[in-house]
Motif scaffolding. Structure first.
Motif, PDB file in Angstrom:
ATOM      1  N   GLY A 123       3.710   5.395   1.706  1.00 37.44           N
ATOM      2  CA  GLY A 123       3.194   6.356   2.675  1.00 37.44           C
ATOM      3  C   GLY A 123       4.156   7.494   2.970  1.00 37.44           C
ATOM      4  O   GLY A 123       5.330   7.459   2.603  1.00 37.44           O
ATOM      5  N   GLN A 124       3.643   8.519   3.644  1.00 37.10           N
ATOM      6  CA  GLN A 124       4.441   9.700   3.955  1.00 37.10           C
ATOM      7  C   GLN A 124       4.549   9.959   5.450  1.00 37.10           C
ATOM      8  O   GLN A 124       5.016  11.023   5.846  1.00 37.10           O
ATOM      9  N   ASN A 125       4.128   9.021   6.299  1.00 36.05           N
ATOM     10  CA  ASN A 125       4.241   9.264   7.737  1.00 36.05           C
ATOM     11  C   ASN A 125       5.666   8.973   8.209  1.00 36.05           C
ATOM     12  O   ASN A 125       6.476   8.410   7.464  1.00 36.05           O
ATOM     13  N   PRO A 126       6.020   9.370   9.432  1.00 36.80           N
ATOM     14  CA  PRO A 126       7.398   9.197   9.902  1.00 36.80           C
ATOM     15  C   PRO A 126       7.908   7.750   9.861  1.00 36.80           C
ATOM     16  O   PRO A 126       9.063   7.513   9.531  1.00 36.80           O
ATOM     17  N   SER A 127       7.042   6.791  10.158  1.00 33.07           N
ATOM     18  CA  SER A 127       7.503   5.397  10.127  1.00 33.07           C
ATOM     19  C   SER A 127       7.826   4.956   8.702  1.00 33.07           C
ATOM     20  O   SER A 127       8.782   4.206   8.479  1.00 33.07           O
ATOM     21  N   ASP A 128       7.072   5.424   7.725  1.00 29.24           N
ATOM     22  CA  ASP A 128       7.364   5.104   6.324  1.00 29.24           C
ATOM     23  C   ASP A 128       8.711   5.690   5.900  1.00 29.24           C
ATOM     24  O   ASP A 128       9.513   5.025   5.255  1.00 29.24           O
ATOM     25  N   GLU A 129       8.938   6.943   6.257  1.00 32.64           N
ATOM     26  CA  GLU A 129      10.200   7.605   5.897  1.00 32.64           C
ATOM     27  C   GLU A 129      11.375   6.907   6.574  1.00 32.64           C
ATOM     28  O   GLU A 129      12.417   6.680   5.956  1.00 32.64           O
ATOM     29  N   LEU A 130      11.220   6.544   7.842  1.00 35.59           N
ATOM     30  CA  LEU A 130      12.296   5.841   8.533  1.00 35.59           C
ATOM     31  C   LEU A 130      12.585   4.502   7.874  1.00 35.59           C
ATOM     32  O   LEU A 130      13.747   4.134   7.674  1.00 35.59           O
ATOM     33  N   ALA A 131      11.550   3.764   7.506  1.00 38.40           N
ATOM     34  CA  ALA A 131      11.739   2.473   6.836  1.00 38.40           C
ATOM     35  C   ALA A 131      12.508   2.655   5.528  1.00 38.40           C
ATOM     36  O   ALA A 131      13.445   1.904   5.243  1.00 38.40           O
TER      37      ALA A 131
END
Length: 109
Positions: free
Chosen positions: A42-50
């Motif tokens: 995914g490309q949402n903020p939670s995906d990037e943070l993970a």
């Protein structure tokens, strides 16, 4: 540039678990769970943070719910984790060249 996220590490009753509270919601009202070794597409903020947190340390898992981040540390520590979270929305960090006003104007055309 970009806004740093305010991060406060909160105590947790179980050893091996770290919990961070931040000043914005990353998931809305939903929950996001990530396990070590899982491909994060995914490309949402939670995906990037993970992706960033797993690249930083060998955490066993992550759980994000709104503004709470819970980390199953596995054999890792929280050292540096708060900095990763703080910089999630920062765009121009050390080593990144800031575009000139002319470059930005040309991109808008």
């Amino acid at each position: 540039m970009g806004q740093p996220i305010t991060v406060v590490e909160k105590p947790f009753s179980r050893p091996g678990i770290a919990r961070f509270e931040i000043n914005r919601s990353l998931t809305g009202m939903g929950h996001e769970r990530y396990q070590a070794g899982q491909e994060i597409l995914g490309q949402n903020p939670s995906d990037e943070l993970a992706r960033r947190l797993f690249a930083h340390a060998e955490f066993a898992g992550l759980h994000l719910n709104a503004n709470m981040i819970t980390i199953d540390l596995g054999s890792a520590t929280t050292a540096g984790g708060a900095d990763i979270i703080t910089d999630l929305h920062r765009f121009y960090v050390e080593g990144v060249e800031v575009p000139s006003a002319e470059e930005l104007t040309n991109q808008a055309s």
